[in-house]
Design an enzyme around this catalytic site. Structure first.
Site, PDB file in Angstrom:
ATOM      1  N   GLY A 158      12.566  12.106  14.307  1.00  9.25           N
ATOM      2  CA  GLY A 158      11.633  12.670  15.288  1.00  9.25           C
ATOM      3  C   GLY A 158      11.062  11.708  16.311  1.00  9.25           C
ATOM      4  O   GLY A 158      10.078  12.033  16.970  1.00  9.25           O
ATOM      5  N   GLN A 218      17.939  13.554  18.151  1.00  7.45           N
ATOM      6  CA  GLN A 218      18.400  14.931  18.345  1.00  7.45           C
ATOM      7  C   GLN A 218      19.708  15.014  19.133  1.00  7.45           C
ATOM      8  O   GLN A 218      20.578  15.821  18.819  1.00  7.45           O
ATOM      9  CB  GLN A 218      17.295  15.722  19.050  1.00  7.45           C
ATOM     10  CG  GLN A 218      17.553  17.192  19.190  1.00  7.45           C
ATOM     11  CD  GLN A 218      16.408  17.892  19.904  1.00  7.45           C
ATOM     12  OE1 GLN A 218      15.328  17.321  20.109  1.00  7.45           O
ATOM     13  NE2 GLN A 218      16.635  19.125  20.288  1.00  7.45           N
ATOM     14  N   TYR A 228      -1.405  28.030  19.787  1.00  2.00           N
ATOM     15  CA  TYR A 228      -0.478  27.420  18.821  1.00  2.00           C
ATOM     16  C   TYR A 228       0.510  28.473  18.300  1.00  2.00           C
ATOM     17  O   TYR A 228       1.648  28.169  17.964  1.00  2.00           O
ATOM     18  CB  TYR A 228      -1.270  26.759  17.681  1.00  2.00           C
ATOM     19  CG  TYR A 228      -0.540  25.636  16.992  1.00  2.00           C
ATOM     20  CD1 TYR A 228      -0.055  24.541  17.708  1.00  2.00           C
ATOM     21  CD2 TYR A 228      -0.340  25.659  15.620  1.00  2.00           C
ATOM     22  CE1 TYR A 228       0.616  23.513  17.062  1.00  2.00           C
ATOM     23  CE2 TYR A 228       0.320  24.631  14.966  1.00  2.00           C
ATOM     24  CZ  TYR A 228       0.799  23.566  15.702  1.00  2.00           C
ATOM     25  OH  TYR A 228       1.466  22.544  15.054  1.00  2.00           O
ATOM     26  N   LYS A 248       4.164  26.200  10.747  1.00  2.36           N
ATOM     27  CA  LYS A 248       3.503  25.142   9.950  1.00  2.36           C
ATOM     28  C   LYS A 248       2.982  25.711   8.624  1.00  2.36           C
ATOM     29  O   LYS A 248       2.970  25.008   7.611  1.00  2.36           O
ATOM     30  CB  LYS A 248       2.364  24.502  10.746  1.00  2.36           C
ATOM     31  CG  LYS A 248       2.806  23.687  11.961  1.00  2.36           C
ATOM     32  CD  LYS A 248       3.666  22.496  11.598  1.00  2.36           C
ATOM     33  CE  LYS A 248       3.885  21.562  12.775  1.00  2.36           C
ATOM     34  NZ  LYS A 248       4.925  20.568  12.533  1.00  2.36           N
ATOM     35  N   LYS A 265      -1.529  12.723  21.766  1.00  2.00           N
ATOM     36  CA  LYS A 265      -0.892  12.955  23.071  1.00  2.00           C
ATOM     37  C   LYS A 265       0.590  12.570  23.024  1.00  2.00           C
ATOM     38  O   LYS A 265       0.951  11.411  23.220  1.00  2.00           O
ATOM     39  CB  LYS A 265      -1.625  12.179  24.163  1.00  2.00           C
ATOM     40  CG  LYS A 265      -2.981  12.790  24.459  1.00  2.00           C
ATOM     41  CD  LYS A 265      -3.745  12.013  25.514  1.00  2.00           C
ATOM     42  CE  LYS A 265      -5.095  12.674  25.745  1.00  2.00           C
ATOM     43  NZ  LYS A 265      -6.020  11.841  26.515  1.00  2.00           N
ATOM     44  N   LEU A 312       4.898  14.319  23.610  1.00  5.06           N
ATOM     45  CA  LEU A 312       5.648  15.346  24.348  1.00  5.06           C
ATOM     46  C   LEU A 312       5.446  16.719  23.720  1.00  5.06           C
ATOM     47  O   LEU A 312       5.150  17.697  24.409  1.00  5.06           O
ATOM     48  CB  LEU A 312       7.150  15.021  24.326  1.00  5.06           C
ATOM     49  CG  LEU A 312       7.661  13.917  25.247  1.00  5.06           C
ATOM     50  CD1 LEU A 312       9.162  13.734  25.026  1.00  5.06           C
ATOM     51  CD2 LEU A 312       7.358  14.243  26.702  1.00  5.06           C
TER      52      LEU A 312
HETATM   53  P1  NAD Z   1       7.352  14.288  19.896  1.00 10.57           P
HETATM   54  O1  NAD Z   1       7.659  15.146  21.081  1.00 10.57           O
HETATM   55  O2  NAD Z   1       7.145  12.856  20.136  1.00 10.57           O
HETATM   56  O3  NAD Z   1       8.453  14.482  18.759  1.00 10.57           O
HETATM   57  C1  NAD Z   1       9.049  15.714  18.495  1.00 10.57           C
HETATM   58  C2  NAD Z   1      10.438  15.422  17.983  1.00 10.57           C
HETATM   59  O4  NAD Z   1      11.060  16.631  17.529  1.00 10.57           O
HETATM   60  C3  NAD Z   1      11.378  14.836  19.069  1.00 10.57           C
HETATM   61  O5  NAD Z   1      11.866  13.581  18.657  1.00 10.57           O
HETATM   62  C4  NAD Z   1      12.518  15.847  19.129  1.00 10.57           C
HETATM   63  O6  NAD Z   1      13.777  15.244  19.343  1.00 10.57           O
HETATM   64  C5  NAD Z   1      12.444  16.451  17.733  1.00 10.57           C
HETATM   65  N1  NAD Z   1      13.159  17.733  17.643  1.00 10.57           N
HETATM   66  C6  NAD Z   1      12.849  18.916  18.221  1.00 10.57           C
HETATM   67  N2  NAD Z   1      13.831  19.821  17.960  1.00 10.57           N
HETATM   68  C7  NAD Z   1      14.759  19.183  17.195  1.00 10.57           C
HETATM   69  C8  NAD Z   1      16.018  19.557  16.633  1.00 10.57           C
HETATM   70  N3  NAD Z   1      16.521  20.791  16.813  1.00 10.57           N
HETATM   71  N4  NAD Z   1      16.707  18.641  15.911  1.00 10.57           N
HETATM   72  C9  NAD Z   1      16.228  17.384  15.736  1.00 10.57           C
HETATM   73  N5  NAD Z   1      15.062  16.962  16.262  1.00 10.57           N
HETATM   74  C10 NAD Z   1      14.340  17.853  16.987  1.00 10.57           C
HETATM   75  O7  NAD Z   1       6.047  14.974  19.243  1.00 10.57           O
HETATM   76  P2  NAD Z   1       5.106  14.622  18.008  1.00 10.57           P
HETATM   77  O8  NAD Z   1       3.780  15.167  18.377  1.00 10.57           O
HETATM   78  O9  NAD Z   1       5.238  13.201  17.620  1.00 10.57           O
HETATM   79  O10 NAD Z   1       5.685  15.573  16.866  1.00 10.57           O
HETATM   80  C11 NAD Z   1       6.044  15.123  15.572  1.00 10.57           C
HETATM   81  C12 NAD Z   1       5.535  16.096  14.517  1.00 10.57           C
HETATM   82  O11 NAD Z   1       4.121  16.008  14.442  1.00 10.57           O
HETATM   83  C13 NAD Z   1       5.852  17.559  14.784  1.00 10.57           C
HETATM   84  O12 NAD Z   1       6.156  18.210  13.561  1.00 10.57           O
HETATM   85  C14 NAD Z   1       4.532  18.081  15.303  1.00 10.57           C
HETATM   86  O13 NAD Z   1       4.375  19.486  15.124  1.00 10.57           O
HETATM   87  C15 NAD Z   1       3.579  17.309  14.436  1.00 10.57           C
HETATM   88  N6  NAD Z   1       2.191  17.236  14.882  1.00 10.57           N
HETATM   89  C16 NAD Z   1       1.893  16.876  16.146  1.00 10.57           C
HETATM   90  C17 NAD Z   1       0.566  16.824  16.560  1.00 10.57           C
HETATM   91  C18 NAD Z   1       0.205  16.440  17.965  1.00 10.57           C
HETATM   92  O14 NAD Z   1      -0.931  16.709  18.377  1.00 10.57           O
HETATM   93  N7  NAD Z   1       1.080  15.805  18.720  1.00 10.57           N
HETATM   94  C19 NAD Z   1      -0.451  17.150  15.637  1.00 10.57           C
HETATM   95  C20 NAD Z   1      -0.107  17.508  14.339  1.00 10.57           C
HETATM   96  C21 NAD Z   1       1.215  17.554  13.972  1.00 10.57           C
END
Ligand code: NAD
Length: 267
Positions: free
Chosen positions: A13, A40, A160, A167, A197, A199
């Protein structure tokens, strides 16, 4: 520090240096872990390469978790490749999610069937496939599986929508997987992070309002970022948490403990 010395793990990720997965990777590598990464597709690989070289990691695998079982670059295919290279693995960090941005605004009731299925497949079911695929690589020593969740799994948070439903499914999966894999000494946990913050975070409509609201409402008066999420991941992937499984650990400045706010307070 070298609490993770001798431990090998997969980080899924990383999109860029602001990704939660990257924050976790940095902390784990600073503490001695040897890491492999998944990306990805080719455009994510290009962004991942310089980050990997900054921590002297050289193992990465293409994996789109929506690819069919045993298809090219599927989850199952990736774990076969990892088994050939490492034979064993100590931990996997699943930090990925997806939903159509157009449905991360407005009302949940308007969610399309196609986006519902896609969001649940990528954001929730992928973790169960990972657990099944990692099992043979963790069968001798056990291991730790860690995923990322958000408060929107437990309560409604504005915009959301289907991601909250995904989730919730992910959080329920953690408990069932913890039960299934406990006898193999495989622990299964989640970090429920406050807004960060990234993507993916920016794809949710009104994200900056949620960010500001959460910061003010949280007992600690700040939104934990990569450093704090990384430290919690270090605990859950290491022997420090050897007695912990089926757990959703909040790293949100305490926001989850505050009385349910009115939705309009978020905007
Ligand atoms: P990010 O955009 O940096 O990372 C999201 C990742 O998901 C990317 O690397 C993307 O390539 C990957 N992804 C999406 N579809 C995919 C697929 N089909 N196959 C493989 N990879 C795939 O965002 P982030 O915020 O670091 O997200 C990471 C996790 O944290 C997610 O589960 C998100 O829901 C969770 N999260 C985020 C927040 C927030 O506020 N940013 C809060 C709580 C939880």
């Amino acid at each position: 520090m070298s609490i993770m010395k001798g431990k090998k793990g997969l980080i899924m990720g990383v999109a860029n240096e602001r990704s939660i997965a990257w924050g976790i990777a940095k902390t784990l590598t600073d503490n001695g872990a040897e890491l492999a990464f998944s990306y990805q597709n080719e455009s994510f690989r290009k962004r991942l390469m310089p980050l990997m070289s900054s921590i002297k990691s050289d193992k990465c695998f293409e994996c789109d978790v929506s690819n069919a079982t045993s298809g090219l670059n599927s989850i199952e295919n990736m774990f076969e490749k990892i088994q050939k290279q490492w034979n064993e693995i100590d931990f996997v960090v699943h930090a990925l999610a997806y939903s159509d941005k157009e449905e991360l605004k407005g009302k949940y009731v308007n969610c399309s069937r196609e986006n519902f299925l896609n969001s649940l497949d990528i954001s929730a079911f992928s973790f169960t496939r990972i657990a099944k695929s990692a099992l043979p690589l963790m069968s001798l020593k056990g291991g730790s599986l860690l995923t990322l969740s958000y408060l929107g799994a437990e309560r409604t948070t504005p915009n959301y929508n289907v991601m909250g439903v995904a989730k919730s499914a992910l959080e329920a999966s953690i408990k069932y997987l913890a039960m299934d894999l406990g006898k193999n000494n495989i622990r299964v946990n989640a970090l429920s992070a406050g807004p960060v913050k990234t993507l993916a975070g920016a794809a949710i409509s009104g994200a900056r309002h949620v960010f500001r609201y959460s910061e003010n409402a949280a007992p600690l008066k700040f939104n934990p970022q990569l450093k704090e999420v990384g430290s919690a991941a270090l605990y859950l992937t290491s022997e420090l948490s050897s007695g912990v499984t089926g757990n959703i650990h909040h790293v949100d400045g305490g926001l989850h403990s505050v009385a349910i706010p009115k939705q309009e307070n978020f905007v």
